[in-house]
Design a protein around this motif. Sequence first.
Motif, mmCIF file in Angstrom:
data_model
loop_
_atom_site.group_PDB
_atom_site.id
_atom_site.type_symbol
_atom_site.label_atom_id
_atom_site.label_comp_id
_atom_site.label_asym_id
_atom_site.label_seq_id
_atom_site.Cartn_x
_atom_site.Cartn_y
_atom_site.Cartn_z
ATOM 1 N N UNK A 30 0.982 -1.168 -0.033
ATOM 2 C CA UNK A 30 0.087 -0.003 0.092
ATOM 3 C C UNK A 30 0.822 1.438 0.035
ATOM 4 N N UNK A 31 1.903 1.316 0.808
ATOM 5 C CA UNK A 31 2.844 2.437 0.623
ATOM 6 C C UNK A 31 3.698 2.567 -0.560
ATOM 7 N N UNK A 32 3.986 1.423 -1.160
ATOM 8 C CA UNK A 32 4.464 1.675 -2.527
ATOM 9 C C UNK A 32 3.691 2.272 -3.286
ATOM 10 N N UNK A 33 2.455 1.647 -3.485
ATOM 11 C CA UNK A 33 1.085 2.426 -4.667
ATOM 12 C C UNK A 33 0.999 3.793 -4.143
ATOM 13 N N UNK A 34 0.825 4.231 -2.824
ATOM 14 C CA UNK A 34 0.374 5.445 -2.916
ATOM 15 C C UNK A 34 1.613 6.522 -2.919
ATOM 16 N N UNK A 36 3.937 5.942 -5.269
ATOM 17 C CA UNK A 36 4.440 6.025 -6.614
ATOM 18 C C UNK A 36 3.245 6.909 -7.299
ATOM 19 N N UNK A 37 2.015 7.023 -6.956
ATOM 20 C CA UNK A 37 0.861 7.390 -7.535
ATOM 21 C C UNK A 37 0.963 8.928 -7.304
ATOM 22 N N UNK A 38 1.531 9.426 -6.008
ATOM 23 C CA UNK A 38 1.481 10.870 -5.705
ATOM 24 C C UNK A 38 2.673 11.237 -6.375
ATOM 25 N N UNK A 39 3.834 10.869 -6.677
ATOM 26 C CA UNK A 39 4.980 11.467 -7.191
ATOM 27 C C UNK A 39 4.758 11.359 -8.885
ATOM 28 N N UNK A 40 4.086 10.125 -9.383
ATOM 29 C CA UNK A 40 3.978 10.403 -10.545
ATOM 30 C C UNK A 40 3.157 11.611 -11.258
ATOM 31 N N UNK A 41 2.041 11.859 -10.335
ATOM 32 C CA UNK A 41 1.120 12.817 -10.784
ATOM 33 C C UNK A 41 1.557 14.200 -11.008
ATOM 34 N N UNK A 90 2.024 2.226 -12.793
ATOM 35 C CA UNK A 90 3.038 2.612 -11.280
ATOM 36 C C UNK A 90 2.549 2.213 -10.223
ATOM 37 N N UNK A 91 1.513 2.494 -9.894
ATOM 38 C CA UNK A 91 0.707 2.077 -8.522
ATOM 39 C C UNK A 91 0.789 0.530 -8.220
ATOM 40 N N UNK A 92 0.287 -0.144 -9.445
ATOM 41 C CA UNK A 92 0.510 -1.544 -9.305
ATOM 42 C C UNK A 92 1.888 -1.981 -9.324
ATOM 43 N N UNK A 93 2.827 -1.246 -10.007
ATOM 44 C CA UNK A 93 4.031 -1.566 -10.239
ATOM 45 C C UNK A 93 4.954 -1.636 -8.670
ATOM 46 N N UNK A 132 3.297 -9.398 -15.610
ATOM 47 C CA UNK A 132 1.899 -9.092 -15.455
ATOM 48 C C UNK A 132 1.414 -7.492 -15.958
ATOM 49 N N UNK A 133 2.417 -6.700 -15.748
ATOM 50 C CA UNK A 133 2.162 -5.351 -16.132
ATOM 51 C C UNK A 133 2.720 -4.798 -17.239
ATOM 52 N N UNK A 134 3.498 -5.477 -18.110
ATOM 53 C CA UNK A 134 3.982 -4.743 -19.349
ATOM 54 C C UNK A 134 3.064 -4.408 -20.300
ATOM 55 N N UNK A 135 1.911 -5.066 -20.473
ATOM 56 C CA UNK A 135 0.970 -4.443 -21.490
ATOM 57 C C UNK A 135 0.594 -3.246 -21.051
ATOM 58 N N UNK A 136 0.056 -2.780 -19.821
ATOM 59 C CA UNK A 136 -0.174 -1.468 -19.318
ATOM 60 C C UNK A 136 0.933 -0.438 -19.760
ATOM 61 N N UNK A 137 2.022 -0.933 -19.581
ATOM 62 C CA UNK A 137 3.167 0.206 -19.840
ATOM 63 C C UNK A 137 3.444 0.554 -21.271
ATOM 64 N N UNK A 138 2.867 -0.547 -22.166
ATOM 65 C CA UNK A 138 2.877 -0.442 -23.682
ATOM 66 C C UNK A 138 1.879 0.368 -24.156
#
Length: 281
Positions: A30-34, A36-41, A90-93, A132-138
């Motif tokens: 949860x900490x990683x997702x939150x 990452x989402x904050x900084x990415x925005x 990124x959040x799932x990442x 699992x997540x490479x398609x989303x990044x593409x």
Amino acid sequence: LPPLPPTTQRGPQSMSGRDALSGPALLNAASGALSSGTVLFLLFPLDVCKTHIQTAGHPVSATQTLSSATALRKLAPQLYRGLTPAVLEHSLNRSVLFGLGTVIKDCTPKQWPETARDAASGAGAAIVKTTCLHPVDTIKCRWQLGQAKCGLHGLYNGFVPATARSAGGMAIWLSLRNYLERAMPENRGSEAVRHFLCGATASVVTDLCTFPFDTLKKNLQATSNASGVYSKSRSMASHLWKGGFWRFYHGYWVRLVMVGLKGAMENVCYVAWKGWMVPDA
């Protein structure tokens, strides 16, 4: 790496910051997702500019193009294009990396050196995450470039260099980040500064080692060629190599600043979110 200095008595919050994978797996996820989402925005427009430069044919012409007023006006509406899949990816990442990394580290032999346990857990989690997540990044990459959607066959374009970069990068980042956090002296009132410096240093070193794989991955993601991933990887690698080794570092003048800042901010946010949700983690 040189041996760590003798440990001193530290509270739970301090130990949580010094080992990114300490505490429950769900808390770390949860900490990683939150974080990452904050900084990415906040930094997403820089990532869009970096993608445009990386896929350009020449660094000088790409820089001149992006610095012109006309190009900036055209690019402005695209600065947040692909934000939704990017936040999701990124959040799932980060959630998978820190959550699964915690589980893997708990399973590694305790007699292993701490750096080796960090590297193994980071690499293992990164391989699963990329699969699992490479398609989303593409999809995010193609949206940023304003390209048409690709079919199912194209969702795994660039998977080979992406896996190499992700596994190697997470192994380097996690082991170096935790080493620096443990090695740096603890001063009350300057915890955030230590997290900032450790996050920035680990991220920059990691990116210097793995950036060519990221350039190769994005070029493969931007192609609509339906041939096999392996053959496309060989073809694109040959094309890039003909342009010289530095062809792999197109766009790095933008990325270097972004990587250091993003890594520093994410490390600070990660420890802050973790401490806020469970102060005694």
